[in-house]
Design a protein around this motif. Structure first.
Motif, mmCIF file in Angstrom:
data_model
loop_
_atom_site.group_PDB
_atom_site.id
_atom_site.type_symbol
_atom_site.label_atom_id
_atom_site.label_comp_id
_atom_site.label_asym_id
_atom_site.label_seq_id
_atom_site.Cartn_x
_atom_site.Cartn_y
_atom_site.Cartn_z
ATOM 1 N N GLY A 89 0.833 -1.212 0.000
ATOM 2 C CA GLY A 89 0.000 0.000 0.000
ATOM 3 C C GLY A 89 0.862 1.254 0.000
ATOM 4 N N TYR B 117 1.002 5.093 1.209
ATOM 5 C CA TYR B 117 0.348 5.862 2.277
ATOM 6 C C TYR B 117 0.635 7.352 2.156
ATOM 7 C CZ TYR B 117 -0.751 1.397 4.304
ATOM 8 O OH TYR B 117 -1.255 0.142 4.498
ATOM 9 N N ASP C 133 -0.585 7.372 8.776
ATOM 10 C CA ASP C 133 -1.517 6.467 8.089
ATOM 11 C C ASP C 133 -0.981 5.039 8.072
ATOM 12 O OD1 ASP C 133 -3.215 8.553 7.584
ATOM 13 O OD2 ASP C 133 -3.110 8.430 5.399
ATOM 14 N N ARG D 74 -4.468 3.029 8.391
ATOM 15 C CA ARG D 74 -5.552 3.657 7.620
ATOM 16 C C ARG D 74 -5.472 3.206 6.164
ATOM 17 N NH1 ARG D 74 -3.559 8.856 10.137
ATOM 18 N NH2 ARG D 74 -4.249 8.575 12.276
ATOM 19 N N THR D 75 -6.530 3.442 5.442
ATOM 20 C CA THR D 75 -6.597 2.959 4.055
ATOM 21 C C THR D 75 -5.537 3.654 3.202
ATOM 22 O OG1 THR D 75 -8.943 2.798 4.416
ATOM 23 C CG2 THR D 75 -8.213 2.618 2.132
ATOM 24 N N SER E 123 -1.618 1.260 -4.467
ATOM 25 C CA SER E 123 -0.762 0.098 -4.209
ATOM 26 C C SER E 123 0.249 -0.029 -5.340
ATOM 27 C CB SER E 123 -1.606 -1.170 -4.147
ATOM 28 O OG SER E 123 -0.772 -2.309 -4.250
#
Ligand code: SF4
Ligand code: SF4
Length: 285
Positions: free
Chosen positions: A222, A224, A229, A234-235, A239
């Protein structure tokens, strides 16, 4: 589908690949304990990291820094180092608690070396959980083997005396040893100089607009907005496994101002040696 190249914009100052947030040591002040994302999340495999990171088009003075947690506990760490394309410079942040013989046998000193004012392998020294002598011996072995290596000691209030002492000893032995400012709270006092008042005091959550100058990639690939985050789970905004992923230089809405991580809002010097830079720019209404 061939994944698109990820062109790193001129504005960016740092590329971090967090191979894992896990570690083989347990420092009481570890910043990886800041948030709720613990080790145990899915880790990208070595081939996945290589596919994702090799999409990155960066400058000679902007390496990909492999870090963590402790990046060398990722079982494919050496594979990743050896399979990144040669035009990508690699730095490694490590506590050096790994098999030095294997590392020296498998990784060429030229793979982790570049023209920079500081070492490419940056070893963190934690007096609370590490012995200095064996650490120095391992650093000298790597240094004599041609690796670009130095030690950094975090000036945590509880260990600044130890760090000063270790620095003297290391310098006398021919080892580059630098002090790193401690960021965060200790016994009710906040250490570090931060650009935005209240960013790290965890009192309230404000809605702001935030833009980063760092490419922060978590253990599961991911991307960030910031360290907060990443550590808080956190989302992510994208990616590196998404073949369409591109870096966008935009302000993004964030509802967590007040819970920022000190790394992101600390005032520091940028690569042009200009003081006053922060990793993120925040617009506070
Ligand atoms: S070595 Fe670094 S990552 Fe590991 S526990 Fe200590 S501070 Fe945290
Ligand atoms: S405001 Fe703070 S928590 Fe929100 S994205 Fe920016 S640095 Fe991260």
């Amino acid at each position: 589908m061939t994944p698109k190249e990820i062109i790193v914009p001129e504005s960016h100052n740092y590329i971090a690949a967090f191979l894992t947030l896990g570690c083989n040591l347990t420092c009481s002040y570890c910043i990886n304990h800041f948030g709720s994302t613990g080790p145990g999340a899915r880790l990208l495999s070595g081939p996945e990291w290589v596919t994702g990171l090799n999409r990155i088009v960066t400058r000679e003075d902007l390496p990909i820094t492999l870090q963590g947690g402790e990046p060398t506990i990722h079982k494919d760490c050496i594979y990743i180092i050896n399979n990144l394309k040669p035009e990508i410079n690699v730095d490694l942040l490590t506590n050096l608690q790994f098999d030095i013989d294997r590392f020296m046998g498998e990784v060429s000193p030229d793979r982790i070396k570049r023209d920079a004012p500081y070492a490419s392998i940056r070893v963190s020294y934690h007096p609370e959980v590490m012995e200095l002598k064996p650490l120095m011996e391992n650093v000298l072995r790597l240094q004599n083997g041609g690796y670009s290596i130095g030690i950094w000691g975090v000036m945590h209030p509880s260990q600044s005396v130890e760090i000063e002492k270790a620095q003297k000893e290391c310098i006398a032995a021919g080892i580059d040893f630098r002090q790193k400012e401690f960021l965060g709270e200790c016994e009710g006092r906040m250490y570090g100089t931060f650009r935005y008042d209240g960013a790290c005091d965890k009192k309230e959550k404000k809605s702001v607009q935030c833009m980063t100058t760092e490419l922060i990639i978590g253990p599961e690939g991911g991307v960030y907005r910031c360290h907060s985050d990443l550590y808080e789970g956190r989302t992510p905004v994208g990616s590196i496994l998404d073949p369409e992923f591109q870096i966008e230089e935009i302000y993004r809405p964030c509802d967590y101002f007040g819970h920022c991580n000190p790394c992101d809002v600390k005032i520091k010097t940028n690569r042009f040696q200009q003081f006053g830079h922060t990793s993120v720019e925040i617009k506070i209404p």
